[in-house]
Design an enzyme around this catalytic site. Structure first.
Site, mmCIF file in Angstrom:
data_model
loop_
_atom_site.group_PDB
_atom_site.id
_atom_site.type_symbol
_atom_site.label_atom_id
_atom_site.label_comp_id
_atom_site.label_asym_id
_atom_site.label_seq_id
_atom_site.Cartn_x
_atom_site.Cartn_y
_atom_site.Cartn_z
ATOM 1 N N ASP A 77 0.709 -1.261 0.076
ATOM 2 C CA ASP A 77 -0.105 0.019 -0.007
ATOM 3 C C ASP A 77 0.769 1.259 0.050
ATOM 4 O O ASP A 77 2.017 1.434 0.682
ATOM 5 C CB ASP A 77 -1.059 -0.003 1.489
ATOM 6 C CG ASP A 77 -1.749 1.291 1.151
ATOM 7 O OD1 ASP A 77 -2.748 1.326 0.501
ATOM 8 O OD2 ASP A 77 -1.566 2.057 2.241
ATOM 9 N N GLU A 137 0.927 -0.510 -5.337
ATOM 10 C CA GLU A 137 -0.200 0.189 -5.385
ATOM 11 C C GLU A 137 0.443 1.511 -5.607
ATOM 12 O O GLU A 137 0.937 2.683 -4.719
ATOM 13 C CB GLU A 137 -1.185 0.635 -4.188
ATOM 14 C CG GLU A 137 -2.168 1.478 -4.392
ATOM 15 C CD GLU A 137 -2.490 2.305 -3.417
ATOM 16 O OE1 GLU A 137 -3.611 3.083 -3.174
ATOM 17 O OE2 GLU A 137 -1.723 2.645 -2.315
#
Length: 636
Positions: free
Chosen positions: A314, A367
């Protein structure tokens, strides 16, 4: 406390820890039940280099800081002890007295395998025993996770996928959810699930992205062995498990990593580097070698001990840029005067090299929302070393294009075709994730323009567009049956809709798209290579029609994909094809079984000689309104 005890930490462990290369610190730091001189107890160890004194407090000593002091391991910054009689299930914290200003605090164990269920914050002595039954899966995993294999990912928030309303809207436990989730995933043809962060976190509203327990699944839904059971069960059903992992930042809660020993130990001291303005959280100091060992060990822990098949990392963009979400004067340039975070870049490369070396069958997924080059290219050619990267551009362009009323789409044609310019610069995952259905953005269904029928037709068209494009697929729970409202982490999905027409039709379409994607090699074999894609016509803005071929090996059938982004039926629409013979209609998003109007090509069409679009043959198709059709061509 035993007068003397052997240490779990060797001198080599300390050396590797201090040089930032120790990838399995979880075996040495934290709490580990054991036996010393025939006496059962637990070894404890923690890193707190600026502490004046560290002691073990717990439910067995009345949480008394004077009852169980820990000893310093030379100048390593590590404190350790053996607590006789303390075993599995004991509650504990680490009482730290800093050398600086008399600061005292009780910290949860950074390496704890289990913590109390929030809002309580103590750590719990635990072990990680589980008899794994996923041997067949693990042996076959490298093939199933390969870039030339189909990957259709179902993104799940375990706390809100399904609940028990009869019991106060209780979350399902890990063991309860395992068979239900596996049944759903298998029925709908997904290959993997991606679990939003399961690591322990104090605030449910963070969805798990504010982690305090980097080595512990959240206690909200069970214990470590229960989460292992869930992963094991999914594997035995043929389903891969990708875990969200958050090395970009961590929360400021007092019991967590922040200001751990009276200094900014895990985070940068200067808030221009150490505090994230968007998430109001601390940023790891990637230049501190011991912090690298901590994060590297966390990543490997989930791959080693929980058999995770991949890590979706993330917030990579926030790690790469020192000026991320910062204005002039709010950030510090790197030693070369630039905005690249060279320490974070070095860590990400190290992470990926280690993950693929130790577990060749896994995938790491970034991401990353910018145009940073070679995110998913090997480090030996200058890349960051990830296996895959989310294609945020495709997601934004597609949703923006489909939000236009169809009458205006001709003026925005480049939004839907632009991806072809960069589609193979990276190994992409095409995400329709949780981020697109929160914070007032509306559900996928409600993003679509038009009346009720057109909303469903547009959403079916979007799913067809996603599955036809080169790249792996990801869809967040609830979108696949057309939930009307935004996702709410505190409540279950609206499962009552899933059986109602046309929601049930939408769900059936997603299942059929997944099955088609998995069964036709042309749809996946070259997902990450340009030889798997060929335009037929990407320039028909006047009719808002796009068409292309998906290609496999020479002996495999090709798949023609045509998209009509208007509600007008296109009869006799000519498209060039490279082969004569019958082209069989294998999917039509306007089929009545999906809730469509039933316009189509009666099972297929014959390709006729005569060049069109630079090809040797052509077909004349009926393109249904707001729909995608896919036709399998003859093999060579």
């Amino acid at each position: 406390m035993a007068a003397d005890f052997p240490s779990l930490l060797t001198d080599d462990d300390l050396h590797w820890f201090n040089e930032g290369t120790h990838a399995r610190l979880y075996e040495k730091l934290g709490a580990h039940p054991g036996v010393v001189g025939g006496v059962s107890g637990t070894f404890f160890a923690v890193w707190a280099p600026d502490a004046e004194r560290v002691s073990l407090v717990g439910d067995w000593n009345g949480w008394d800081p004077a009852a169980h002091p820990m000893r310093a391991r030379g100048s390593s910054g590590v404190w350790e002890t053996f607590a006789p009689g303390v075993g599995k299930g004991a509650l504990y914290k680490l009482h730290i007295q800093s050398r600086h200003g008399g600061y005292r605090v009780d910290k949860a164990d950074p390496f704890g395998f289990l913590h109390e269920c929030p809002p309580s914050t103590a750590s719990i002595v635990w072990d990680l025993h589980h008899r794994w039954e996923d041997h067949d899966w693990m042996n076959a995993r490298p093939r199933g996770n390969a870039l030339d294999a189909p990957m259709s990912i179902y993104e799940v928030h375990l706390g809100s996928w399904a609940r028990v309303p009869e019991e106060g809207d209780r979350m399902l436990g890990y063991r309860e959810i395992a068979p239900r989730l596996a049944d759903y995933v298998v029925e709908h043809g997904y290959t993997h699930v991606e679990l939003m962060p399961v690591m322990e976190h104090p605030f449910g509203g963070s969805w798990g992205y504010q982690v305090t327990g980097y080595f512990a699944p959240t206690h909200r839904q069970g214990k470590p062995e229960d989460f292992m059971y869930l992963v094991d069960h999914l594997h035995q059903r043929g389903i891969g498990v990708i875990l969200d992992w958050v090395p970009a930042h961590f929360p400021t809660d007092e019991h967590g990593l922040g200001y751990f020993d009276g200094t900014h130990l895990f985070e940068h001291a200067d808030p221009r580097k150490g505090f994230h303005p968007d998430w109001r959280s601390f940023i790891f100091n990637y230049g501190r070698l011991e912090v690298r060992s901590f994060l590297l060990s966390s990543a490997m822990f989930w791959l080693d001990r929980y058999h995770a098949d991949g890590l979706r990392v993330d917030g990579v963009a926030s790690m790469l840029y020192l000026d991320y979400s910062r204005s002039e004067g709010e950030w510090i340039p790197n030693p070369h005067g630039g905005r690249d975070n060279v320490e974070a870049i070095s860590f990400l490369k190290q992470l990926n090299e280690h993950a693929y070396r130790e577990h060749p069958g896994v995938q790491t997924i970034a991401e990353e929302s910018t145009a940073w080059p070679m995110v998913s290219r090997p480090t030996f050619v200058g890349g960051l070393g990830f296996g895959l990267k989310w294609d945020m551009g495709w997601m934004h362009d597609s949703l923006r294009y489909l939000s236009h009323d169809p009458v205006h789409r001709r003026w925005h044609h480049n939004e839907i075709t632009f991806r072809a310019l960069y589609a193979f610069n990276e190994n992409f995952v095409l995400p329709l994730s949780h981020d697109e259905v929160v914070h007032g953005k509306g559900s996928l269904l409600n993003k679509m323009p038009g009346d009720r029928w057109q909303k469903f037709a547009n959403l079916r068209l979007l799913f067809g567009w996603q599955h036809a494009q080169p790249g792996k697929k990801l869809l967040f729970m609830g979108g696949d049956f057309g939930q009307w409202r935004e996702w709410d982490h505190d409540t279950s999905l609206d499962w009552h809709l899933a059986e109602e027409p046309p929601h049930a039709g939408l769900r059936r379409l997603v299942a059929d798209l997944n099955r088609l994607y998995r069964s036709e090699p042309a749809m996946y074999r070259f997902d990450c290579e340009p030889r798997g894609f060929q335009w037929i016509d990407g320039s028909d803005a006047e009719h808002s029609v796009v068409s292309f071929l998906r290609l496999g090996d020479e002996h495999e059938a090709q798949v023609l994909c045509a998209f009509n982004f208007t509600p007008v039926v296109r009869y006799g629409y000519g498209l060039g094809v490279p082969r004569g013979g019958r082209w069989v209609e294998v999917l039509n998003t306007d089929a009545e079984i999906y809730g469509g109007s039933g316009v189509g090509n009666l099972g297929g069409v014959e390709a006729q000689p005569g060049g069109l679009h630079g090809m040797s043959h052509h077909v004349e198709l009926t393109l249904p309104p707001l729909a995608c059709v896919m036709l399998r061509g003859p093999t060579s």
